[in-house]
Design a protein around this motif. Structure first.
Motif, mmCIF file in Angstrom:
data_model
loop_
_atom_site.group_PDB
_atom_site.id
_atom_site.type_symbol
_atom_site.label_atom_id
_atom_site.label_comp_id
_atom_site.label_asym_id
_atom_site.label_seq_id
_atom_site.Cartn_x
_atom_site.Cartn_y
_atom_site.Cartn_z
ATOM 1 N N HIS A 35 0.819 -1.217 0.000
ATOM 2 C CA HIS A 35 0.000 0.000 0.000
ATOM 3 C C HIS A 35 0.852 1.266 0.000
ATOM 4 O O HIS A 35 0.524 2.261 0.656
ATOM 5 C CB HIS A 35 -0.969 0.009 1.186
ATOM 6 N N ALA A 36 1.938 1.222 -0.741
ATOM 7 C CA ALA A 36 2.798 2.396 -0.855
ATOM 8 C C ALA A 36 2.136 3.441 -1.752
ATOM 9 O O ALA A 36 1.289 3.134 -2.605
ATOM 10 C CB ALA A 36 4.150 1.997 -1.438
ATOM 11 N N ALA A 37 2.522 4.705 -1.549
ATOM 12 C CA ALA A 37 2.039 5.775 -2.424
ATOM 13 C C ALA A 37 2.514 5.501 -3.847
ATOM 14 O O ALA A 37 3.620 4.986 -4.044
ATOM 15 C CB ALA A 37 2.580 7.122 -1.939
ATOM 16 N N PRO A 38 1.657 5.801 -4.849
ATOM 17 C CA PRO A 38 0.419 6.571 -4.806
ATOM 18 C C PRO A 38 -0.859 5.720 -4.759
ATOM 19 O O PRO A 38 -1.897 6.152 -5.279
ATOM 20 C CB PRO A 38 0.480 7.346 -6.118
ATOM 21 N N GLU A 39 -0.812 4.538 -4.155
ATOM 22 C CA GLU A 39 -1.967 3.649 -4.192
ATOM 23 C C GLU A 39 -3.223 4.317 -3.619
ATOM 24 O O GLU A 39 -4.285 4.293 -4.245
ATOM 25 C CB GLU A 39 -1.669 2.364 -3.437
ATOM 26 N N SER A 40 -3.117 4.922 -2.447
ATOM 27 C CA SER A 40 -4.298 5.517 -1.828
ATOM 28 C C SER A 40 -4.813 6.702 -2.631
ATOM 29 O O SER A 40 -6.029 6.949 -2.695
ATOM 30 C CB SER A 40 -3.994 5.940 -0.389
ATOM 31 N N LEU A 41 -3.911 7.453 -3.253
ATOM 32 C CA LEU A 41 -4.321 8.588 -4.088
ATOM 33 C C LEU A 41 -5.130 8.114 -5.293
ATOM 34 O O LEU A 41 -6.194 8.670 -5.610
ATOM 35 C CB LEU A 41 -3.086 9.366 -4.551
ATOM 36 N N LEU A 42 -4.652 7.073 -5.971
ATOM 37 C CA LEU A 42 -5.372 6.531 -7.115
ATOM 38 C C LEU A 42 -6.701 5.913 -6.685
ATOM 39 O O LEU A 42 -7.722 6.045 -7.377
ATOM 40 C CB LEU A 42 -4.513 5.504 -7.838
ATOM 41 N N ASN A 43 -6.709 5.244 -5.536
ATOM 42 C CA ASN A 43 -7.953 4.647 -5.050
ATOM 43 C C ASN A 43 -9.008 5.718 -4.774
ATOM 44 O O ASN A 43 -10.187 5.563 -5.134
ATOM 45 C CB ASN A 43 -7.700 3.844 -3.777
ATOM 46 N N ALA A 44 -8.587 6.797 -4.101
ATOM 47 C CA ALA A 44 -9.530 7.864 -3.783
ATOM 48 C C ALA A 44 -10.061 8.517 -5.057
ATOM 49 O O ALA A 44 -11.252 8.847 -5.154
ATOM 50 C CB ALA A 44 -8.863 8.908 -2.883
ATOM 51 N N TYR A 45 -9.186 8.697 -6.034
ATOM 52 C CA TYR A 45 -9.618 9.268 -7.316
ATOM 53 C C TYR A 45 -10.606 8.345 -8.009
ATOM 54 O O TYR A 45 -11.644 8.782 -8.525
ATOM 55 C CB TYR A 45 -8.390 9.506 -8.185
ATOM 56 N N SER A 46 -10.320 7.049 -7.989
ATOM 57 C CA SER A 46 -11.234 6.078 -8.579
ATOM 58 C C SER A 46 -12.599 6.130 -7.907
ATOM 59 O O SER A 46 -13.639 6.092 -8.568
ATOM 60 C CB SER A 46 -10.643 4.668 -8.459
ATOM 61 N N ASP A 47 -12.623 6.245 -6.585
ATOM 62 C CA ASP A 47 -13.880 6.239 -5.852
ATOM 63 C C ASP A 47 -14.779 7.420 -6.212
ATOM 64 O O ASP A 47 -16.006 7.332 -6.079
ATOM 65 C CB ASP A 47 -13.613 6.259 -4.341
#
Length: 358
Positions: A35-47
């Protein structure tokens, strides 16, 4: 008539002649942080469902002005339902970009906002998937290897690779400038990785025989892939594509070869196993290998049941110090699952620290 072989030019790693280096002598161990960056950023954008909501390939290229171009193949766009599912009518494209500037992301496609299309329009009876990419012309161009596939029947798996192309984009406007045929006569998909080194761009391709996959290596002088190519023969370089030799078995169609220590690190999913969860690293002293001493870098926890993981590779421009940033793709063998759960079909990122064994 086969073209005459030419020997490597210059000295050092670019000459592809070194056989001994610290990168190979060292016994490496790996520690992974998921779960290294930018995983959470891409996930939030996808959501948000306002653009890209998932894709595979996941190459990255540093662009002028502090931007990063994320290069994707099969891509879902929004919207996303409140329960995290996708409408069955959601747009699906064979290639796209996501441009990152700091913590801001935007989706780039062809067509219009109301009717988006792939960045490289599909040919008759087929489509293009994106592979490795780089900039050229002092950063003014974004060059992406595009693989043309064609349908061979009406079934889900009735298709085959047909040819390699170079899709050249303006790196500021992302407009497609040209689509140029690349060498395609040796049954090698020259899209696995691009690595600049010693005045050359090394091109890593995969001979995909289904159950077996073999790496091949080519190169061009400078950074323009439309210039003449040379192919590694095992002892030198040849202008004849069919003289290219297999350099490693078990690589994925998408993998990476980057500088590491005083040599090179190859990161790949282990394709010697069917639907493997193993991400492995190999070490070499030259851009052409030999790549040896495999080390397991990570095991993907998503693998199992209908879920598969594939095409892991490094992102050298986004490393944190000496820590690798490795991405891999997640998919399902049951396409309905991708509509039921938007979170499946997104890239994962892992920080990998390599240390010398004590």
């Amino acid at each position: 008539m086969a073209a005459a072989s030419v020997t490597a030019i210059g000295t050092g790693p670019a000459a592809a002649t070194r056989a001994d280096c610290n990168a190979v002598r060292t016994n490496w161990t790996a520690q992974a942080q998921p779960h290294a960056a930018p995983e959470s950023l891409l996930n939030a954008y996808s959501d948000t469902g306002k653009g890209w909501t998932g894709a595979d390939s996941t190459y990255s290229v540093a662009l002028p002005g502090g931007r990063t171009a994320w290069i994707f193949s099969d891509t879902f766009l929004g919207p996303v339902n409140p329960d995290g599912s996708r409408p069955r009518t959601t747009p699906f494209l064979n290639n796209s970009f996501v441009i990152q500037q700091g913590q801001t992301l935007k989706t780039v496609t062809g067509g219009t906002a109301s009717n988006p299309t792939a960045l490289v329009p599909p040919p008759a009876n087929g489509w293009y998937w994106f592979g490795a990419a780089q900039t050229s012309d002092a950063g003014r161009k974004l060059d992406v290897v595009a693989l043309r596939f064609e349908k061979t029947g009406s079934g889900q798996w009735d298709w085959r690779w047909a040819a390699n192309y170079l899709a050249r984009f303006d790196s500021r406007t992302y407009k497609l400038l040209s689509l140029t045929p690349l060498p395609s006569t040796a049954n090698v998909q020259w899209s696995g990785w691009l690595q600049r080194d010693g005045g050359f761009t090394y091109v890593y391709g995969v001979e995909d025989l289904g159950a077996s996959k073999y790496q091949h290596v080519a190169r061009v002088r400078g950074d323009d892939l439309t210039k003449p190519w040379e192919y590694w023969t095992g002892s030198g370089w040849s202008a004849d594509e069919t003289a290219s030799v297999r350099t490693l078995e078990g690589v994925a169609n998408e993998h990476s070869v980057t500088r590491w220590s005083d040599g090179y690190l190859l990161v790949t999913h282990d394709t010697k196993e069917l639907f493997s969860r193993r991400v492995v690293g190999y070490f070499g002293c030259s851009p052409t290998g030999p790549f040896v001493k495999p080390v397991e870098l990570y095991q993907t926890p998503e693998t199992g049941g209908n879920r598969i993981t594939y095409n892991s590779h490094d992102h050298p421009d986004l490393r944190s110090g000496s820590q690798l940033l490795v991405s891999y793709n997640v998919n399902s063998l049951v396409s309905d699952e991708l509509y039921d759960d938007v979170s499946i079909y997104r890239p994962r990122f892992v920080g990998v620290t390599l240390q010398a064994a004590r």
